[in-house]
Design an enzyme around this catalytic site. Sequence first.
Site, short mmCIF file in Angstrom:
data_model
loop_
_atom_site.label_atom_id
_atom_site.label_comp_id
_atom_site.label_asym_id
_atom_site.label_seq_id
_atom_site.Cartn_x
_atom_site.Cartn_y
_atom_site.Cartn_z
N GLY A 88 -17.93 -2.25 -32.02
CA GLY A 88 -18.56 -1.52 -33.12
C GLY A 88 -19.83 -0.81 -32.68
O GLY A 88 -20.11 -0.67 -31.48
N ASP A 146 -11.55 -5.83 -38.86
CA ASP A 146 -10.41 -4.92 -38.67
C ASP A 146 -9.09 -5.63 -38.39
O ASP A 146 -8.03 -5.02 -38.54
CB ASP A 146 -10.70 -3.95 -37.51
CG ASP A 146 -11.87 -3.03 -37.82
OD1 ASP A 146 -12.24 -2.93 -38.99
OD2 ASP A 146 -12.40 -2.42 -36.87
N GLU A 200 -13.91 -1.27 -27.19
CA GLU A 200 -13.61 -0.71 -28.51
C GLU A 200 -14.44 -1.44 -29.56
O GLU A 200 -13.98 -1.75 -30.64
CB GLU A 200 -12.12 -0.82 -28.83
CG GLU A 200 -11.25 0.15 -28.07
CD GLU A 200 -9.83 0.25 -28.62
OE1 GLU A 200 -9.58 -0.24 -29.73
OE2 GLU A 200 -8.98 0.83 -27.92
N HIS A 211 0.83 -1.20 0.00
CA HIS A 211 0.00 0.00 0.00
C HIS A 211 0.87 1.25 0.00
O HIS A 211 2.04 1.22 0.41
CB HIS A 211 -0.92 0.00 1.22
CG HIS A 211 -1.98 -1.06 1.17
ND1 HIS A 211 -2.96 -1.18 2.12
CD2 HIS A 211 -2.21 -2.06 0.27
CE1 HIS A 211 -3.75 -2.21 1.82
NE2 HIS A 211 -3.30 -2.76 0.70
N LEU A 218 -5.06 -4.77 -30.51
CA LEU A 218 -5.61 -4.52 -29.17
C LEU A 218 -4.54 -4.41 -28.08
O LEU A 218 -4.82 -4.62 -26.91
CB LEU A 218 -6.63 -5.60 -28.78
CG LEU A 218 -7.82 -5.81 -29.72
CD1 LEU A 218 -8.77 -6.84 -29.14
CD2 LEU A 218 -8.56 -4.51 -29.99
N ALA A 275 -14.42 6.43 -32.73
CA ALA A 275 -13.94 7.48 -33.64
C ALA A 275 -14.93 7.63 -34.79
O ALA A 275 -15.36 6.64 -35.39
CB ALA A 275 -12.57 7.10 -34.18
N ARG A 324 0.82 0.26 -27.60
CA ARG A 324 2.05 0.45 -28.39
C ARG A 324 2.76 1.76 -28.04
O ARG A 324 3.51 2.31 -28.84
CB ARG A 324 1.73 0.38 -29.89
CG ARG A 324 1.23 -1.01 -30.29
CD ARG A 324 1.21 -1.25 -31.80
NE ARG A 324 0.17 -0.54 -32.49
CZ ARG A 324 -1.10 -0.94 -32.57
NH1 ARG A 324 -1.50 -2.03 -31.94
NH2 ARG A 324 -1.99 -0.25 -33.26
N GLU A 384 0.88 3.97 1.83
CA GLU A 384 1.37 4.43 3.13
C GLU A 384 2.61 3.65 3.56
O GLU A 384 3.58 4.22 4.09
CB GLU A 384 0.28 4.27 4.21
CG GLU A 384 -0.98 5.07 3.90
CD GLU A 384 -2.04 4.24 3.17
OE1 GLU A 384 -3.22 4.39 3.50
OE2 GLU A 384 -1.67 3.46 2.25
#
Length: 368
Positions: free
Chosen positions: A304, A207, A302, A59, A211, A163, A214, A61
């Site tokens: 469709g 596609d 991600e 942890h 995944l 997008a 990078r 702390e």
Amino acid sequence: MSTKKDKFSSKDNNYMRIAINLAKERKGLTGENPSVGCVIVKKDKIISIGQTGFNGRPHAEINAIENSDENLSGSKMYVTLEPCNHYGKTPPCTKSIINSGIKELFYSINDIDKKVKGKSFKILTKKNIKVWRGLLKKEAIDLYDSYIINRKYQLPFVTAKMAVSKNKLLYSEKVKKITNQSSDKLSHYLRYKNEAIMISSNTLNIDNPKLNCRLIGYEKFSPKRIILDKDLDIDLNTYIFKSAKKNNTIIFHYSSDHSKINILKKKGITLIKSRLNFKKRFNLKIILKKLFSLGIRNLLVEGGEKITKNMLKNRLINQFYLFESLKTLQKTKKHVIFTSNDILNRNYKVKTMISPKLVKDKITIYKR
């Protein structure tokens, strides 16, 4: 200086802001435990800092106490979340704080965990440690949005991204990239910050995505791949199949194709058979519950148009990134239009909007 109205000084705020930034840095990387930041101060000088370890331990702390080269007697600790006070896989942080000689403790919010909530205040004050609560509370609540969802609903915190082109197309034949390089980097940052990433087999086969993360130096933080594949239609020539190994790929299905099942199992892929609803679709809430039981606390979607629309409609997405390109795409026979805008605006609020002047694409972040 503090006032009667504000019990915290500007210095207190600054130290806690550093602790919050430390916690933000590790957010999404601490497994089942929340990411916590900790700062220890003595005579107005920072003498040590700590963060929750990767996968949740040690942890923050404990790390801050052990990182210090100085005697902690009489010092102050600033920590973003109420310290733990019970024995679990590690001893309670309150015990280490008491033994360290720290005289004052500041923390932002109580832990939502019932085993901890509000108990540390009593334990520490009994040991003559002055405890202050509520410092930068709003910032801390925002920081722990995912942890609160995890504890309250036993579900992963779901972030989705999509997008679209200027004319609201998600896909058009022969166009691979809609957004620019800056948006791509943000997308990979989201992969870095989430333990798992989920798509449909349709998106996978069309596609052929990787995944993975990078960003240079962060490749090892690539998320676990989750595929929704009702009929086990996964193309065995895809990157996801070829790069599959034990513990990095899960496929949810409703298939009795034993030949395909054996092929996938030999690659080390985890197969989970999940029932369909009356519309012959997966119950996505059940899938999220299952992922939570497997230790996944932060999930990136991600997928469709269909899966995203379904999840937005049912409020299963907690945070949504909409990337809007300045490009106009041509409508072809196989183009796909973004049709979730009304649902998004009805069920979600705009949290942040990043100007196209900065990144060329317009990026809007919505929250539930």
